[in-house]
Scaffold this motif. Structure first.
Motif, PDB file in Angstrom:
ATOM      1  N   VAL A   1     -10.818   1.052   2.356  1.00  0.00           N
ATOM      2  CA  VAL A   1      -9.403   1.193   1.983  1.00  0.00           C
ATOM      3  C   VAL A   1      -8.858  -0.086   1.334  1.00  0.00           C
ATOM      4  O   VAL A   1      -8.994  -1.178   1.886  1.00  0.00           O
ATOM      5  N   HIS A   2      -8.274   0.077   0.162  1.00  0.00           N
ATOM      6  CA  HIS A   2      -7.673  -1.049  -0.554  1.00  0.00           C
ATOM      7  C   HIS A   2      -6.515  -0.530  -1.418  1.00  0.00           C
ATOM      8  O   HIS A   2      -6.457   0.659  -1.713  1.00  0.00           O
ATOM      9  N   PRO A   3      -5.613  -1.431  -1.825  1.00  0.00           N
ATOM     10  CA  PRO A   3      -4.414  -1.006  -2.562  1.00  0.00           C
ATOM     11  C   PRO A   3      -4.562  -1.127  -4.085  1.00  0.00           C
ATOM     12  O   PRO A   3      -5.465  -1.822  -4.577  1.00  0.00           O
ATOM     13  N   HIS A   4      -3.681  -0.432  -4.805  1.00  0.00           N
ATOM     14  CA  HIS A   4      -3.464  -0.674  -6.231  1.00  0.00           C
ATOM     15  C   HIS A   4      -1.991  -0.451  -6.542  1.00  0.00           C
ATOM     16  O   HIS A   4      -1.337   0.358  -5.886  1.00  0.00           O
ATOM     17  N   ARG A   5      -1.497  -1.128  -7.564  1.00  0.00           N
ATOM     18  CA  ARG A   5      -0.142  -0.867  -8.086  1.00  0.00           C
ATOM     19  C   ARG A   5      -0.103  -1.202  -9.575  1.00  0.00           C
ATOM     20  O   ARG A   5      -0.679  -2.184 -10.007  1.00  0.00           O
TER      21      ARG A   5
ATOM     22  N   LEU B   1      -2.983   3.455  -1.528  1.00  0.00           N
ATOM     23  CA  LEU B   1      -4.169   2.962  -0.818  1.00  0.00           C
ATOM     24  C   LEU B   1      -5.253   3.999  -1.039  1.00  0.00           C
ATOM     25  O   LEU B   1      -4.965   5.199  -0.957  1.00  0.00           O
ATOM     26  N   HIS B   2      -6.471   3.556  -1.300  1.00  0.00           N
ATOM     27  CA  HIS B   2      -7.541   4.548  -1.397  1.00  0.00           C
ATOM     28  C   HIS B   2      -8.877   3.954  -0.982  1.00  0.00           C
ATOM     29  O   HIS B   2      -9.030   2.749  -0.826  1.00  0.00           O
ATOM     30  N   GLU B   3      -9.826   4.866  -0.740  1.00  0.00           N
ATOM     31  CA  GLU B   3     -11.207   4.448  -0.522  1.00  0.00           C
ATOM     32  C   GLU B   3     -12.073   5.189  -1.520  1.00  0.00           C
ATOM     33  O   GLU B   3     -11.760   6.306  -1.943  1.00  0.00           O
ATOM     34  N   GLU B   4     -13.156   4.525  -1.942  1.00  0.00           N
ATOM     35  CA  GLU B   4     -14.069   5.079  -2.941  1.00  0.00           C
ATOM     36  C   GLU B   4     -15.474   4.923  -2.373  1.00  0.00           C
ATOM     37  O   GLU B   4     -15.971   3.808  -2.247  1.00  0.00           O
ATOM     38  N   LEU B   5     -16.064   6.045  -2.014  1.00  0.00           N
ATOM     39  CA  LEU B   5     -17.352   6.021  -1.321  1.00  0.00           C
ATOM     40  C   LEU B   5     -18.350   6.935  -2.018  1.00  0.00           C
ATOM     41  O   LEU B   5     -17.960   7.872  -2.724  1.00  0.00           O
TER      42      LEU B   5
HETATM   43 MN    MN Z   1      -9.865   1.113  -6.213  1.00  0.00          MN
END
Ligand code: MN
Length: 292
Positions: free
Chosen positions: A61-65, A105-109
């Motif tokens: 989990v990490h953020p972006h804006r 917030l999202h996770e990429e797996l």
């Molecule tokens: Mn990302």
């Protein structure tokens, strides 16, 4: 023909994003400034074999804006989950277009199935800027399935264009974009030429994923290199010296200042400070149910 500004190699070596994606950054706004706009960077994970695993590799989990991430899977499977409640699994030929906007917030797996089976993973992630007026827009997630991405044969069936965003030969891509742009997955058969007319005024960046290609009959670009063209001046053409795979990007430049701090891309340092403060204060929401 559109003049070539330059042909740029990707910096070596590749780096890991989390433990799931070994990428090279083929271009970024750090190296190309306004001639990359509206695109910010392109990470490419060239084909790599993964063994079957019970642990799901990837980025937690990490953020972006302030911008959008576009993930294109060529091989393997990638799963996404975010704080809007959206999620999805994409496989070969699919893409996902995530608008971080005001904050996500999202996770990429690696997908569960891909982790279990192992196999070959090949993917790209493109970062697309948002204009100032849309940086704080509501987050959004679009899954773009292979079946919904038009395929147009090059004349004489010398290759094809998959229109992820924008329009080619009357075929319109499924992605809804904030500003006008083309994102095309282009394949050209060995020895053949594809010539493309793109909007005058657009920045054009073409990443060579498989090559080499001859550009406009005179330049040369190898796999891993990105060709940057001038904003005006007609067509671009590529002759495949081996079966070529190109990611062709063109877009109306967003002529605004770019301020980046890690996963946040805004216009000013003050807006970055605000983004970091909002993230640390928990104002980006949460992923439910929690990862685990
Ligand atoms: Mn990302």
């Amino acid at each position: 023909m559109r003049k070539i500004i330059g042909v740029y190699p990707a910096p070596e070596p590749a780096h890991w994003v989390g433990d799931g994606f070994q990428v090279r950054t083929l271009f970024s706004h750090h190296s190309h400034g306004g001639s990359a706009s509206p695109f910010l960077l392109l990470d490419y994970a060239e084909p790599m074999e993964f063994l079957p695993a019970s642990h799901r590799r990837g980025v937690g989990v990490h953020p972006h804006r302030g911008f959008e991430t576009v993930t294109i899977v060529y091989d393997g499977g990638v799963a996404h989950r975010d704080s809007t409640g959206a999620g999805g699994v994409i496989g070969p030929g699919d893409a996902q277009w995530m608008t971080a906007g005001a904050g996500i917030l999202h996770e990429e797996l690696h997908s569960e199935a891909f982790s279990r089976s192992g196999g070959r993973l090949e993917m790209a992630q493109l970062w697309v800027n948002l204009p100032a007026r849309l940086k704080m827009t509501s987050p959004r997630y679009q899954t773009l399935h292979d079946a919904d991405i038009p395929r147009v044969d090059l004349e004489g069936e010398r290759g094809l264009v998959r229109v992820i965003a924008g329009e080619y030969a009357g075929a319109v891509g499924p992605a809804q974009t904030a500003t006008p742009m083309n994102v095309w997955d282009v394949r050209i058969d060995e020895g053949e030429t594809g010539a493309f007319s793109l909007p005058e005024g657009d920045n054009i960046l073409v990443a060579v994923l498989n090559g080499p290609v001859v550009v406009n009959g005179e330049g040369h670009a190898r796999a891993g290199e990105t060709i940057v063209f001038e904003r005006y001046g007609g067509e671009v053409a590529f002759t495949a010296q081996a079966a070529a795979k190109l990611l062709l990007l063109s877009g109306a430049p967003i002529d605004e200042p770019v301020a980046q701090e890690g996963p946040f891309v805004m216009n000013t340092r003050d807006e970055l400070r605000q983004a970091i403060d909002d993230y640390r204060s928990g104002r980006f929401g949460a992923i439910t149910p929690p990862a685990g």
